[in-house]
Design a protein around this motif. Structure first.
Motif, PDB file in Angstrom:
ATOM      1  N   LEU A 104     -28.003  -1.196 -12.443  1.00  0.00           N
ATOM      2  CA  LEU A 104     -27.088  -0.250 -11.806  1.00  0.00           C
ATOM      3  C   LEU A 104     -27.470  -0.024 -10.347  1.00  0.00           C
ATOM      4  N   GLY A 105     -28.736   0.052 -10.057  1.00  0.00           N
ATOM      5  CA  GLY A 105     -29.187   0.219  -8.674  1.00  0.00           C
ATOM      6  C   GLY A 105     -28.835  -0.965  -7.817  1.00  0.00           C
ATOM      7  N   MET A 106     -28.996  -2.168  -8.361  1.00  0.00           N
ATOM      8  CA  MET A 106     -28.640  -3.373  -7.607  1.00  0.00           C
ATOM      9  C   MET A 106     -27.142  -3.411  -7.336  1.00  0.00           C
ATOM     10  N   GLN A 107     -26.319  -3.075  -8.337  1.00  0.00           N
ATOM     11  CA  GLN A 107     -24.876  -3.071  -8.149  1.00  0.00           C
ATOM     12  C   GLN A 107     -24.464  -2.017  -7.132  1.00  0.00           C
ATOM     13  N   TRP A 108     -25.069  -0.856  -7.184  1.00  0.00           N
ATOM     14  CA  TRP A 108     -24.756   0.216  -6.246  1.00  0.00           C
ATOM     15  C   TRP A 108     -25.141  -0.181  -4.826  1.00  0.00           C
ATOM     16  N   GLY A 109     -26.268  -0.866  -4.674  1.00  0.00           N
ATOM     17  CA  GLY A 109     -26.695  -1.323  -3.356  1.00  0.00           C
ATOM     18  C   GLY A 109     -25.772  -2.387  -2.788  1.00  0.00           C
ATOM     19  N   ARG A 110     -25.266  -3.273  -3.619  1.00  0.00           N
ATOM     20  CA  ARG A 110     -24.342  -4.309  -3.157  1.00  0.00           C
ATOM     21  C   ARG A 110     -22.974  -3.734  -2.814  1.00  0.00           C
ATOM     22  N   ALA A 111     -22.561  -2.685  -3.491  1.00  0.00           N
ATOM     23  CA  ALA A 111     -21.236  -2.101  -3.280  1.00  0.00           C
ATOM     24  C   ALA A 111     -21.141  -1.420  -1.922  1.00  0.00           C
ATOM     25  N   LYS A 112     -22.236  -0.875  -1.424  1.00  0.00           N
ATOM     26  CA  LYS A 112     -22.227  -0.176  -0.130  1.00  0.00           C
ATOM     27  C   LYS A 112     -22.594  -1.169   0.967  1.00  0.00           C
ATOM     28  N   PRO A 113     -21.882  -1.128   2.107  1.00  0.00           N
ATOM     29  CA  PRO A 113     -22.268  -1.982   3.227  1.00  0.00           C
ATOM     30  C   PRO A 113     -23.639  -1.559   3.769  1.00  0.00           C
ATOM     31  N   HIS A 114     -24.282  -2.477   4.475  1.00  0.00           N
ATOM     32  CA  HIS A 114     -25.614  -2.223   5.010  1.00  0.00           C
ATOM     33  C   HIS A 114     -25.598  -1.019   5.947  1.00  0.00           C
ATOM     34  N   GLY A 115     -26.556  -0.140   5.790  1.00  0.00           N
ATOM     35  CA  GLY A 115     -26.654   1.027   6.655  1.00  0.00           C
ATOM     36  C   GLY A 115     -25.929   2.237   6.096  1.00  0.00           C
ATOM     37  N   GLN A 116     -25.207   2.073   4.994  1.00  0.00           N
ATOM     38  CA  GLN A 116     -24.506   3.215   4.412  1.00  0.00           C
ATOM     39  C   GLN A 116     -25.072   3.595   3.058  1.00  0.00           C
TER      40      GLN A 116
END
Length: 115
Positions: A26-38
């Motif tokens: 879930l953390g990996m998916q959440w990190g990929r869903a947000k653009p870098h810096g957000q």
């Protein structure tokens, strides 16, 4: 106290691994869903300061003067330590000498009492 059955330990370990794997995914998916810096991080900028070269030279000379003073203080402290060490050694020699004289006096007093 009764021990826990082995099968219960195996189940608990399996459940723990499953939960940690699910949280990781879930953390990996959440990190990929947000653009870098957000992804909840804040961006900071550090602006460089303009420094006059004469100020840098003054600072360098002040640091050098402080270093030289510290070196002199260290040398003086070492000289004082060596001097104190020599004095303590001389005092130890005097104490040894006086101890020997006291031993001789005690022996003379013991001989005088026996006579």
């Amino acid at each position: 106290m009764a021990s826990v059955p082995d099968w219960l330990v195996y189940i608990a370990v399996g459940v723990g691994i499953a939960i940690s794997t699910a949280i990781g995914r879930l953390g990996m998916q959440w990190g990929r869903a947000k653009p870098h810096g957000q992804a909840g991080e804040q961006n900071f900028q550090l602006s460089g300061a303009l420094v006059d070269s004469s100020a840098v030279r003054q600072m360098a000379s002040a640091v050098e003067a402080q270093t030289m003073e510290m070196i002199e203080q260290r040398k003086m402290a070492e000289n004082h330590a060596h001097s104190l060490n020599r004095r303590l050694e001389a005092l130890g020699d005097q104490v040894d000498h006086l101890t020997g004289e006291l031993r001789l006096l005690r022996e003379e007093m013991i001989r005088g009492v026996r006579l």
